[in-house]
Scaffold this active site. Structure first.
Site, short mmCIF file in Angstrom:
data_model
loop_
_atom_site.label_atom_id
_atom_site.label_comp_id
_atom_site.label_asym_id
_atom_site.label_seq_id
_atom_site.Cartn_x
_atom_site.Cartn_y
_atom_site.Cartn_z
N HIS A 36 -8.26 -2.64 1.26
CA HIS A 36 -9.10 -1.78 2.10
C HIS A 36 -10.45 -1.48 1.45
O HIS A 36 -11.39 -1.10 2.13
CB HIS A 36 -8.36 -0.49 2.49
CG HIS A 36 -8.01 0.38 1.34
ND1 HIS A 36 -6.86 0.19 0.61
CD2 HIS A 36 -8.64 1.42 0.77
CE1 HIS A 36 -6.81 1.10 -0.35
NE2 HIS A 36 -7.87 1.85 -0.27
N LYS A 40 -15.09 -1.44 3.10
CA LYS A 40 -16.12 -0.41 3.02
C LYS A 40 -17.51 -1.04 3.17
O LYS A 40 -17.79 -2.10 2.62
CB LYS A 40 -16.01 0.34 1.68
CG LYS A 40 -14.73 1.15 1.61
CD LYS A 40 -14.66 1.98 0.38
CE LYS A 40 -13.27 2.55 0.18
NZ LYS A 40 -12.87 3.50 1.20
N ASP A 78 -2.32 -0.65 -9.76
CA ASP A 78 -2.66 -0.05 -8.48
C ASP A 78 -4.15 -0.23 -8.14
O ASP A 78 -4.51 -0.36 -6.97
CB ASP A 78 -2.32 1.45 -8.53
CG ASP A 78 -2.38 2.11 -7.16
OD1 ASP A 78 -1.87 1.51 -6.20
OD2 ASP A 78 -2.96 3.22 -7.06
N HIS A 96 -8.68 -3.74 -6.58
CA HIS A 96 -9.95 -3.17 -6.11
C HIS A 96 -11.10 -3.33 -7.12
O HIS A 96 -12.19 -3.78 -6.76
CB HIS A 96 -9.79 -1.68 -5.81
CG HIS A 96 -8.67 -1.38 -4.87
ND1 HIS A 96 -8.46 -2.12 -3.72
CD2 HIS A 96 -7.72 -0.43 -4.88
CE1 HIS A 96 -7.41 -1.62 -3.09
NE2 HIS A 96 -6.94 -0.61 -3.77
N LYS A 132 -6.96 8.93 -11.86
CA LYS A 132 -6.62 10.03 -10.95
C LYS A 132 -6.93 11.35 -11.64
O LYS A 132 -6.99 11.41 -12.86
CB LYS A 132 -5.15 9.97 -10.59
CG LYS A 132 -4.82 8.70 -9.81
CD LYS A 132 -3.66 8.92 -8.89
CE LYS A 132 -3.48 7.76 -7.95
NZ LYS A 132 -4.39 7.80 -6.79
N GLU A 155 -10.88 9.19 -8.78
CA GLU A 155 -10.27 10.01 -7.74
C GLU A 155 -10.02 11.40 -8.30
O GLU A 155 -9.63 11.52 -9.47
CB GLU A 155 -8.94 9.40 -7.30
CG GLU A 155 -9.08 8.03 -6.67
CD GLU A 155 -7.72 7.39 -6.40
OE1 GLU A 155 -7.24 7.50 -5.29
OE2 GLU A 155 -7.14 6.80 -7.34
N LYS A 167 -1.06 -4.08 0.43
CA LYS A 167 -0.92 -4.03 -1.03
C LYS A 167 0.29 -3.18 -1.38
O LYS A 167 0.70 -2.39 -0.54
CB LYS A 167 -2.20 -3.49 -1.66
CG LYS A 167 -2.39 -1.97 -1.49
CD LYS A 167 -3.48 -1.43 -2.37
CE LYS A 167 -2.92 -0.46 -3.38
NZ LYS A 167 -3.92 0.37 -4.05
N ARG A 226 13.03 1.05 12.27
CA ARG A 226 14.47 0.83 12.04
C ARG A 226 15.34 1.94 12.62
O ARG A 226 16.54 1.82 12.66
CB ARG A 226 14.74 0.66 10.56
CG ARG A 226 14.30 1.81 9.70
CD ARG A 226 14.69 1.58 8.26
NE ARG A 226 14.06 2.55 7.39
CZ ARG A 226 14.35 2.70 6.12
NH1 ARG A 226 15.27 1.94 5.57
NH2 ARG A 226 13.73 3.59 5.39
N1 LIG Z 1 -0.47 5.01 3.17
C1 LIG Z 1 -1.58 4.50 2.69
O1 LIG Z 1 -2.65 5.13 2.71
C2 LIG Z 1 -1.60 3.12 2.11
C3 LIG Z 1 -2.78 2.65 1.53
C4 LIG Z 1 -2.82 1.36 1.03
C5 LIG Z 1 -1.70 0.55 1.12
N2 LIG Z 1 -0.54 1.04 1.68
C6 LIG Z 1 0.61 0.13 1.76
O2 LIG Z 1 1.08 0.08 3.10
C7 LIG Z 1 2.50 -0.06 3.13
C8 LIG Z 1 3.09 1.08 3.94
O3 LIG Z 1 2.72 2.29 3.34
P1 LIG Z 1 3.06 3.70 3.99
O4 LIG Z 1 2.27 4.69 3.20
O5 LIG Z 1 2.90 3.67 5.45
O6 LIG Z 1 4.60 3.85 3.60
P2 LIG Z 1 5.67 4.83 4.26
O7 LIG Z 1 5.03 6.03 4.83
O8 LIG Z 1 6.74 5.00 3.25
O9 LIG Z 1 6.22 3.95 5.47
C9 LIG Z 1 6.95 2.81 5.23
C10 LIG Z 1 7.43 2.24 6.52
O10 LIG Z 1 8.33 1.17 6.24
C11 LIG Z 1 9.60 1.45 6.85
N3 LIG Z 1 10.69 0.99 6.01
C12 LIG Z 1 11.02 1.41 4.77
N4 LIG Z 1 12.11 0.76 4.33
C13 LIG Z 1 12.49 -0.06 5.33
C14 LIG Z 1 13.54 -0.99 5.50
N5 LIG Z 1 14.43 -1.21 4.53
N6 LIG Z 1 13.62 -1.68 6.66
C15 LIG Z 1 12.71 -1.47 7.64
N7 LIG Z 1 11.67 -0.61 7.54
C16 LIG Z 1 11.57 0.08 6.40
C17 LIG Z 1 9.64 2.95 6.99
O11 LIG Z 1 10.56 3.26 8.00
P3 LIG Z 1 11.29 4.70 8.08
O12 LIG Z 1 10.29 5.60 8.74
O13 LIG Z 1 12.47 4.42 8.87
O14 LIG Z 1 11.61 5.10 6.67
C18 LIG Z 1 8.20 3.24 7.38
O15 LIG Z 1 7.98 2.92 8.72
C19 LIG Z 1 2.95 -0.07 1.67
O16 LIG Z 1 3.07 -1.40 1.23
C20 LIG Z 1 1.80 0.62 0.94
O17 LIG Z 1 1.69 0.20 -0.40
C21 LIG Z 1 -0.47 2.30 2.17
#
Ligand SMILES: NC(=O)c1ccc[n+]([C@@H]2O[C@H](COP(=O)([O-])OP(=O)(O)OC[C@H]3O[C@@H](n4cnc5c(N)ncnc54)[C@H](OP(=O)(O)O)[C@@H]3O)[C@@H](O)[C@H]2O)c1
Length: 507
Positions: A197, A201, A254, A259, A359, A235, A167, A59
């Site tokens: 995820h 595994k 969560d 899971h 956790k 964890e 998720k 964005r």
């Molecule tokens: N990280 C992990 O290890 C992990 C594990 C399991 C599941 N997940 C899931 O994966 C998804 C993403 O997680 P993440 O950790 O990558 O989150 P994150 O680091 O907060 O990234 C979120 C992404 O979404 C974008 N975004 C947020 N609000 C937005 C909006 N209103 N319009 C357009 N784009 C928007 C953000 O853009 P900006 O950079 O511009 O803010 C960023 O690119 C979530 O649903 C999370 O639950 C993540």
């Protein structure tokens, strides 16, 4: 194929079909830490097609300028070996950026135009995998945007169109139903890949192979021989920077609803008639449907919720949950759940399944432990042996993936003394490890159209239905109990098993 040290290499894999990966939320943590490293690993094993491209949908235009460089730099930190110059150039030549607001139709027109360009410039064909790595409240609006723009219409595209949904899938039963409805309004179920995820595994997948490709376990895999089953996902980390999300979610939403229930389903399911995705998912679903519904009294008696207090982990002081960033003052969100449930079917009636997750526990470990019934003691009563241990089959999901069977053996010598010994299989000792973030299998499956390891709409709703009575009962109950960070959870979790004459394993 055997290597010099006797370990086995995985068979070469056919590359997936030419396709474009369209990553929403590509500036986020998941894309950097997991998705791009997984795509690099897939290329290293020959599983990624040569005709491949990645569209990062973000964005903020200024982020877009250095995005390709940034994600590759971040990927380096999560790869077994850093990117070579050839790999860097390969990916840089294939990562494009589209900037826009997911609520605006123009974004989807831009994506469509970019897909057409890539088809011409990189020969990617018309297949597209849309990956929703954004906050969950955007899953439905993005699906709607894709649908309205005709981007999910496979007949018009002359290629496949699939959507991976991250998720959490809903916050409760009602929101999960609403999200399923929003998705099914614009695409077929066969186009939807609800990712978990944990199912990527290796040991989790091996659970089915272990049970159904060996003849010795299935005859004893039932209430006649199994005393109880323990599933632990522990964890040692706290909530890190995810306080905002976690405080709204808690451990039950969560971890348990998705899971742990999947580990339960794979452990308890009947043999499917084939490895066809729906045959496997039908059997997993039946396990979740057979969970005895929790009444208020059962929630009170059989579910322990707890929150970590300050403590010590790996010789360092750590703060308590209420002191963590972005946690509401006095929050009663649980960071630990232990529960006892029953799978009320012919195979499992009367066998308790104990699940726990938390956790800031003593150790990071995920395992399934099947405890078999005690043998008759009578012939030992005139010996020095005071008790017999149950055989335990432990399936270790992480770390040190593998399987251990605990059996009693005689200690050498003239006295009759028994000791529990382990027959051990460790993945990394037998198989040359393929580098993995846990997402490689799932991305490859999504690119090749295999939904076996993804949740189907019905199972998301059935698993939410199973936990709803707990979520509904908690507000009227007392606050979560406390456990010290670095421990194995609160005393109440131990009492849950002690009451039944059992004890948690110390993994
Ligand atoms: N990280 C992990 O290890 C992990 C594990 C399991 C599941 N997940 C899931 O994966 C998804 C993403 O997680 P993440 O950790 O990558 O989150 P994150 O680091 O907060 O990234 C979120 C992404 O979404 C974008 N975004 C947020 N609000 C937005 C909006 N209103 N319009 C357009 N784009 C928007 C953000 O853009 P900006 O950079 O511009 O803010 C960023 O690119 C979530 O649903 C999370 O639950 C993540």
């Amino acid at each position: 194929m055997s290597t010099a040290n006797g370990s086995l290499r995985p068979l070469p894999i056919a590359p997936a079909d030419p396709a474009v990966f369209v990553g929403f939320g590509a500036s986020g943590d998941l894309t950097r830490r997991k998705l791009v490293p997984a795509l690099v690993n897939l290329r290293r094993t020959g599983a990624l097609p040569a005709a491949f491209a990645f569209i990062a949908v973000i964005r903020q235009a200024d982020v877009g300028k250095s995005l390709a460089d940034d994600v590759l730099k971040a990927a380096d930190e999560h790869l077994d070996s850093p990117l070579t110059q050839e790999e860097r150039d390969w990916f840089l030549g294939r990562i494009g950026v589209v900037v826009g607001d997911v609520e605006q139709p123009i974004l989807y027109a831009d994506i469509a135009a970019r897909l057409t360009e890539l088809q011409a410039s990189h020969g990617t064909g018309t297949n597209a995998l849309f990956y929703l790595a954004t906050p969950p409240q955007l899953f439905a609006p993005i699906a709607a945007g894709l649908g309205k723009a005709g981007l999910l219409d496979e007949a018009a595209a002359h290629g496949w169109r699939r959507v991976v949904v991250e998720k959490p899938f809903g916050h409760d039963l009602e929101s999960a139903i609403a999200l399923n409805r929003a998705l099914s309004g614009v695409m077929e179920e066969r186009q939807i890949y609800r990712i978990d995820h944990y199912l990527g595994k290796e040991t989790v997948q091996n659970l089915m192979i272990f049970r159904f490709a060996n003849s010795i376990f299935e005859p004893i895999w039932n209430r006649r021989y199994v005393d109880h089953v323990q599933i632990t996902v522990a964890e040692s980390d706290g909530i890190g920077t995810r306080g905002g999300y976690y405080d709204e979610a808690g451990a039950l939403r969560d971890m348990v609803q998705n899971h742990l229930f999947m580990l339960l389903a794979l452990t308890a399911m009947e043999p499917p008639i084939s490895f066809d995705a729906d045959a496997v998912r039908d059997e997993r679903l039946k396990v979740l449907q057979a969970i005895t519904p929790f009444t208020r009294a059962m929630v009170e008696r059989d579910v322990v919720r707890a929150q970590y207090a300050a403590g010590r982990i790996k010789d360092a002081d750590v703060r308590g949950y209420l002191e963590e960033d972005k946690v509401a003052p006095g929050s009663s969100t649980e960071t630990f759940v232990a529960l006892r449930l029953q799978v009320e079917n012919w195979r499992w009636a009367g066998v308790p399944f104990y699940l726990r997750t938390g956790k800031r526990l003593a150790k990071r470990v995920s395992e399934i432990a099947v405890h078999f019934r005690q043998p008759p003691f009578m012939m030992f009563r005139d010996t020095a042996v005071r008790s017999l241990n149950c055989n335990v089959l432990v399936i270790r999901v992480q770390p040190e993936e593998g399987i251990t069977l605990e059996v009693d053996a005689k200690v050498p010598g003239q006295a009759l003394d028994l000791k529990t010994v382990a027959m051990d299989f460790k993945y990394d000792e037998v198989f040359a490890q393929t580098p993995s973030t846990g997402y490689e299998t799932l991305l490859y499956d999504a690119l090749t159209g295999d939904q076996t390891l993804f949740h189907r709409a019905d199972s998301t709703e059935v698993s939410w239905r199973a936990v709803m009575p707990i979520l509904e009962a908690w507000p009227s109950q007392s606050r979560p109990v406390c456990y010290a960070a670095g421990s194995w959870g609160p005393e109440e979790a131990h009492e849950l098993l002690e009451r039944d004459g059992r004890a948690w394993r110390r993994p």
